[in-house]
Design an enzyme around this catalytic site. Structure first.
Site, PDB file in Angstrom:
ATOM      1  N   ASP A  36       0.838  -1.196   0.000  1.00 40.35           N
ATOM      2  CA  ASP A  36       0.000   0.000   0.000  1.00 40.35           C
ATOM      3  C   ASP A  36       0.872   1.245   0.000  1.00 40.35           C
ATOM      4  OD1 ASP A  36       0.985  -0.362   2.562  1.00 40.35           O
ATOM      5  OD2 ASP A  36      -0.941  -0.702   3.500  1.00 40.35           O
ATOM      6  N   ASN A  40      -7.342  -2.623  14.543  1.00 42.53           N
ATOM      7  CA  ASN A  40      -8.753  -2.849  14.178  1.00 42.53           C
ATOM      8  C   ASN A  40      -8.921  -4.029  13.224  1.00 42.53           C
ATOM      9  OD1 ASN A  40      -7.783  -1.829  11.795  1.00 42.53           O
ATOM     10  ND2 ASN A  40      -9.106  -0.036  11.717  1.00 42.53           N
ATOM     11  N   HIS A  88      -7.158  -4.535  10.379  1.00 44.06           N
ATOM     12  CA  HIS A  88      -6.885  -4.283   8.957  1.00 44.06           C
ATOM     13  C   HIS A  88      -5.624  -5.012   8.490  1.00 44.06           C
ATOM     14  CE1 HIS A  88      -4.471  -0.422  10.051  1.00 44.06           C
ATOM     15  NE2 HIS A  88      -3.617  -1.163   9.367  1.00 44.06           N
ATOM     16  N   GLU A 143      -9.458  -1.579   5.518  1.00 46.81           N
ATOM     17  CA  GLU A 143     -10.072  -1.280   6.809  1.00 46.81           C
ATOM     18  C   GLU A 143     -11.310  -2.148   7.025  1.00 46.81           C
ATOM     19  OE1 GLU A 143      -8.581   0.471   8.895  1.00 46.81           O
ATOM     20  OE2 GLU A 143      -7.942   2.439   8.182  1.00 46.81           O
TER      21      GLU A 143
END
Ligand code: GLP
Length: 245
Positions: free
Chosen positions: A67, A135, A137, A142
């Protein structure tokens, strides 16, 4: 899925470096998927040490980033391409141009996402390193990201931006958008290695490994992949119900 629990983050980095070393030494044209983040810094440091002290060569490696932030200047030191060059690529014998990533400066970012998706698929990643966000990801997928997603532009969650603020100079805000490989793109790699250290990752790790496969925890998609190694320190493993090796 093989789960390895190490005593410390340093020991976990060695386990991951062993996997990378074996892959790099044995594949004829190693296509290595790289992640970023604090967890990877220890892995990169160990790989650099093996290069300088033990002659581990990366000359044949082509590396692919998961990314990249949007809206940063080309030479911004927090851009993932520059981080990976600074911590790994520029310190080992990788060839010039051996680190590939999405180009956040592209005028047509949608076309750039499609181009990078094709490039990653054609490269056939042999070993993909992954971290995990608190979280759940993976890369910048996400919670809520479709499990069949491809490379695309995403909005970063407030939690991810807050978690990643430590990689930016004080006072600078974390970009709100990024280009990320999709969950399906990541899943096309032959082998996945997920690395997590620290108690703040324990809940996400437990939900990813032992909870239902759901878009709400993107890392849970790993349960469907045939070849996954999960390397944890004991704090990151502390939420698991099942014991590991
Ligand atoms: C970023 C990256 C992810 C990485 C995560 C965890 O959000 N895009 O690929 O998994 O950070 O990073 P850390 O190791 O710093 O917790």
């Amino acid at each position: 899925m093989r789960v390895v629990v190490s005593e410390s983050g340093t020991a976990a980095a060695q386990v991951v470096a062993d996997l990378v070393e074996r892959f790099v030494a044995s594949a004829p044209r190693p296509a290595l998927g790289l992640a970023t983040g604090k967890t990877m810094e220890a892995v990169f440091a160990e790989l650099v040490r093996r290069h300088s002290e033990q002659g581990l060569s990366f000359a044949r490696v082509q590396a692919y980033l998961l990314d990249e932030y949007l809206d940063l200047d080309h030479d911004d030191q927090s851009a993932y391409r520059n981080v990976v060059h600074r911590l790994l690529g520029g310190r080992v014998d990788m060839g010039p141009g051996a680190i590939h990533g999405p180009n956040p400066q592209a005028l047509d970012v949608t076309a750039e996402c499609a181009r990078y998706e094709r490039q990653v698929r054609e490269a056939s990643i042999g070993l993909q390193l992954l971290g995990i966000g608190a979280n759940g990801h993976i890369a910048f997928n996400e919670p809520g990201s479709p499990l069949d997603s491809a490379t695309r532009v995403v909005e970063l969650s407030e939690q991810t931006r807050a978690d990643n603020a430590r990689f930016f100079p004080a006072g600078r805000s974390v970009p709100s958008r990024a280009i990320t490989q999709g969950i399906s793109t990541i899943g096309a790699a032959a082998r996945l290695v997920l690395v997590a250290c620290g108690e703040h990752k324990a809940r996400a790790v437990a939900r990813a490994l032992e909870g239902p496969v759901t878009a709400e925890i993107p890392a849970s998609a790993l349960q469907r992949h045939p070849r996954v190694a999960v390397v944890l320190d004991r704090w990151a493993s502390s939420g698991l119900a099942r014991s590991a090796s």
